[in-house]
Write a protein that holds these residues in place. Sequence first.
Motif, PDB file in Angstrom:
ATOM      1  N   GLY A 176       0.822  -1.205   0.000  1.00  0.00           N
ATOM      2  CA  GLY A 176       0.000   0.000   0.000  1.00  0.00           C
ATOM      3  C   GLY A 176       0.857   1.256   0.000  1.00  0.00           C
ATOM      4  O   GLY A 176       2.053   1.217   0.295  1.00  0.00           O
ATOM      5  N   VAL A 177       0.234   2.356  -0.315  1.00  0.00           N
ATOM      6  CA  VAL A 177       0.960   3.613  -0.486  1.00  0.00           C
ATOM      7  C   VAL A 177       1.502   4.136   0.838  1.00  0.00           C
ATOM      8  O   VAL A 177       2.683   4.498   0.949  1.00  0.00           O
ATOM      9  CB  VAL A 177       0.060   4.667  -1.168  1.00  0.00           C
ATOM     10  N   THR A 178       0.663   4.180   1.875  1.00  0.00           N
ATOM     11  CA  THR A 178       1.139   4.758   3.138  1.00  0.00           C
ATOM     12  C   THR A 178       2.221   3.902   3.778  1.00  0.00           C
ATOM     13  O   THR A 178       3.172   4.433   4.352  1.00  0.00           O
ATOM     14  CB  THR A 178      -0.034   4.960   4.122  1.00  0.00           C
ATOM     15  N   GLU A 179       2.087   2.581   3.699  1.00  0.00           N
ATOM     16  CA  GLU A 179       3.140   1.711   4.242  1.00  0.00           C
ATOM     17  C   GLU A 179       4.429   1.861   3.442  1.00  0.00           C
ATOM     18  O   GLU A 179       5.525   1.858   4.007  1.00  0.00           O
ATOM     19  CB  GLU A 179       2.682   0.253   4.240  1.00  0.00           C
ATOM     20  N   ALA A 180       4.319   2.016   2.112  1.00  0.00           N
ATOM     21  CA  ALA A 180       5.516   2.221   1.290  1.00  0.00           C
ATOM     22  C   ALA A 180       6.203   3.527   1.645  1.00  0.00           C
ATOM     23  O   ALA A 180       7.431   3.591   1.760  1.00  0.00           O
ATOM     24  CB  ALA A 180       5.141   2.203  -0.185  1.00  0.00           C
ATOM     25  N   VAL A 181       5.411   4.593   1.842  1.00  0.00           N
ATOM     26  CA  VAL A 181       5.990   5.886   2.246  1.00  0.00           C
ATOM     27  C   VAL A 181       6.649   5.751   3.627  1.00  0.00           C
ATOM     28  O   VAL A 181       7.744   6.283   3.849  1.00  0.00           O
ATOM     29  CB  VAL A 181       4.904   6.988   2.233  1.00  0.00           C
ATOM     30  N   LYS A 182       5.994   5.036   4.521  1.00  0.00           N
ATOM     31  CA  LYS A 182       6.552   4.845   5.862  1.00  0.00           C
ATOM     32  C   LYS A 182       7.884   4.093   5.815  1.00  0.00           C
ATOM     33  O   LYS A 182       8.840   4.444   6.492  1.00  0.00           O
ATOM     34  CB  LYS A 182       5.537   4.085   6.710  1.00  0.00           C
ATOM     35  N   ARG A 183       7.935   3.061   4.975  1.00  0.00           N
ATOM     36  CA  ARG A 183       9.192   2.289   4.846  1.00  0.00           C
ATOM     37  C   ARG A 183      10.302   3.118   4.200  1.00  0.00           C
ATOM     38  O   ARG A 183      11.465   3.015   4.619  1.00  0.00           O
ATOM     39  CB  ARG A 183       8.943   1.036   4.023  1.00  0.00           C
ATOM     40  N   VAL A 184       9.968   3.901   3.206  1.00  0.00           N
ATOM     41  CA  VAL A 184      10.979   4.741   2.565  1.00  0.00           C
ATOM     42  C   VAL A 184      11.461   5.805   3.540  1.00  0.00           C
ATOM     43  O   VAL A 184      12.661   6.117   3.606  1.00  0.00           O
ATOM     44  CB  VAL A 184      10.417   5.384   1.269  1.00  0.00           C
ATOM     45  N   TRP A 185      10.550   6.361   4.321  1.00  0.00           N
ATOM     46  CA  TRP A 185      10.901   7.414   5.286  1.00  0.00           C
ATOM     47  C   TRP A 185      11.832   6.870   6.360  1.00  0.00           C
ATOM     48  O   TRP A 185      12.738   7.563   6.817  1.00  0.00           O
ATOM     49  CB  TRP A 185       9.626   7.979   5.908  1.00  0.00           C
ATOM     50  N   ASN A 186      11.607   5.638   6.801  1.00  0.00           N
ATOM     51  CA  ASN A 186      12.426   5.047   7.873  1.00  0.00           C
ATOM     52  C   ASN A 186      13.665   4.340   7.349  1.00  0.00           C
ATOM     53  O   ASN A 186      14.473   3.854   8.138  1.00  0.00           O
ATOM     54  CB  ASN A 186      11.592   4.046   8.688  1.00  0.00           C
ATOM     55  N   ALA A 187      13.833   4.244   6.055  1.00  0.00           N
ATOM     56  CA  ALA A 187      14.980   3.522   5.495  1.00  0.00           C
ATOM     57  C   ALA A 187      16.276   4.248   5.722  1.00  0.00           C
ATOM     58  O   ALA A 187      16.412   5.375   5.929  1.00  0.00           O
ATOM     59  CB  ALA A 187      14.782   3.312   4.005  1.00  0.00           C
TER      60      ALA A 187
END
Length: 187
Positions: A176-187
């Motif tokens: 999903g979009v929000t989980e993908a953004v969250k993972r990219v943000w925390n990477a």
Amino acid sequence: MASALRPMLLRQTALSAATRRAATVPASAFPSRVTPFQSTIVKNAGRIAAFHASSRRSLLPPGPQVIKGTVNDAVPVPDPVPTHGSYHWTFERVIAAGLIPLTVAPFAAGSLNPVLDATLCALLLVHSHSGFQSIIIDYVPKRKYPGAYKISLWLLNIATVLAGVGLYEFETNDVGVTEAVKRVWNA
């Protein structure tokens, strides 16, 4: 701001200097078809052109110069359509304002909700589509370029459908979009 005003000021200075010089030269010194002002501009063209960094180029060729009817014909007034006026603008503003809480809510709440994620994707898609549609309406006028206008709108509709299918697949078969953004943000 200064760089935007510089070419205008240089032209005004050059033209006023050329006008002053042309006034001091007797008219008998020039052929009958060339005015003193034109002659002075031609003489000083090299100095004036040295100030310009680039030549003036048109990106698109001028549209067709077609006049339909005569001067005395009445202008056809189209039927009023409320969706093309203030309702359309209000709809765009409501969509844009609705994106703000939908963008922040999944991260502020700390839980990922697929319904909230799907709503965010749908609003992003509608917002992008209406924005690109406004660009096409502004820069590819239907009255000047009817073929390019129709092709542009068809390409926009196809791109919107493809993006919608891609977002649907990403939502249902991936994180999903929000989980993908969250993972990219925390990477």
